[in-house]
Write a protein that holds these residues in place. Structure first.
Motif, PDB file in Angstrom:
ATOM      1  N   LYS A  49    -104.501 -20.154  18.645  1.00  0.00           N
ATOM      2  CA  LYS A  49    -103.170 -20.709  18.433  1.00  0.00           C
ATOM      3  C   LYS A  49    -102.097 -19.790  18.996  1.00  0.00           C
ATOM      4  N   GLN A  50    -102.352 -18.489  18.966  1.00  0.00           N
ATOM      5  CA  GLN A  50    -101.386 -17.544  19.522  1.00  0.00           C
ATOM      6  C   GLN A  50    -101.276 -17.700  21.030  1.00  0.00           C
ATOM      7  N   LYS A  51    -102.394 -17.940  21.686  1.00  0.00           N
ATOM      8  CA  LYS A  51    -102.377 -18.121  23.140  1.00  0.00           C
ATOM      9  C   LYS A  51    -101.607 -19.385  23.521  1.00  0.00           C
TER      10      LYS A  51
ATOM     11  N   ALA B  15     -99.271 -20.871  21.717  1.00  0.00           N
ATOM     12  CA  ALA B  15     -97.859 -20.642  21.419  1.00  0.00           C
ATOM     13  C   ALA B  15     -97.210 -19.777  22.497  1.00  0.00           C
ATOM     14  N   PHE B  16     -97.909 -18.741  22.934  1.00  0.00           N
ATOM     15  CA  PHE B  16     -97.384 -17.882  23.997  1.00  0.00           C
ATOM     16  C   PHE B  16     -97.186 -18.667  25.283  1.00  0.00           C
TER      17      PHE B  16
END
Length: 73
Positions: A2-4, A6-7
């Motif tokens: 999810k961080q990837k 979002a980034f």
């Protein structure tokens, strides 16, 4: 994961907000009365910038896939 995602989304929005003109192009185009020409030049520069980044991304993806295939075997 999810961080990837979002980034990537944040980077994509920041990419569309950037001004692509160099200082000399900006000075010449801002001195005129017609701002649509400046916007057209800026859009053209952004379009030309996208192509090399797409090519590098595709080549990187191909290298990654071939490297990960060789690791599995």
């Amino acid at each position: 994961m999810k961080q990837k995602v979002a980034f990537f989304i944040i980077a994509l929005f920041l990419f569309f907000k950037t001004n692509a003109q160099c200082a000399m192009c900006r000075a010449v185009l801002e001195s005129g009365d017609d701002q649509s020409a400046a916007e057209g030049i800026n859009d053209g520069i952004m379009f030309l910038m996208i192509v090399p980044y797409i090519l590098v991304a595709v080549i990187g993806y191909i290298v990654y896939k071939s490297y990960s295939k060789s690791k599995k075997i």
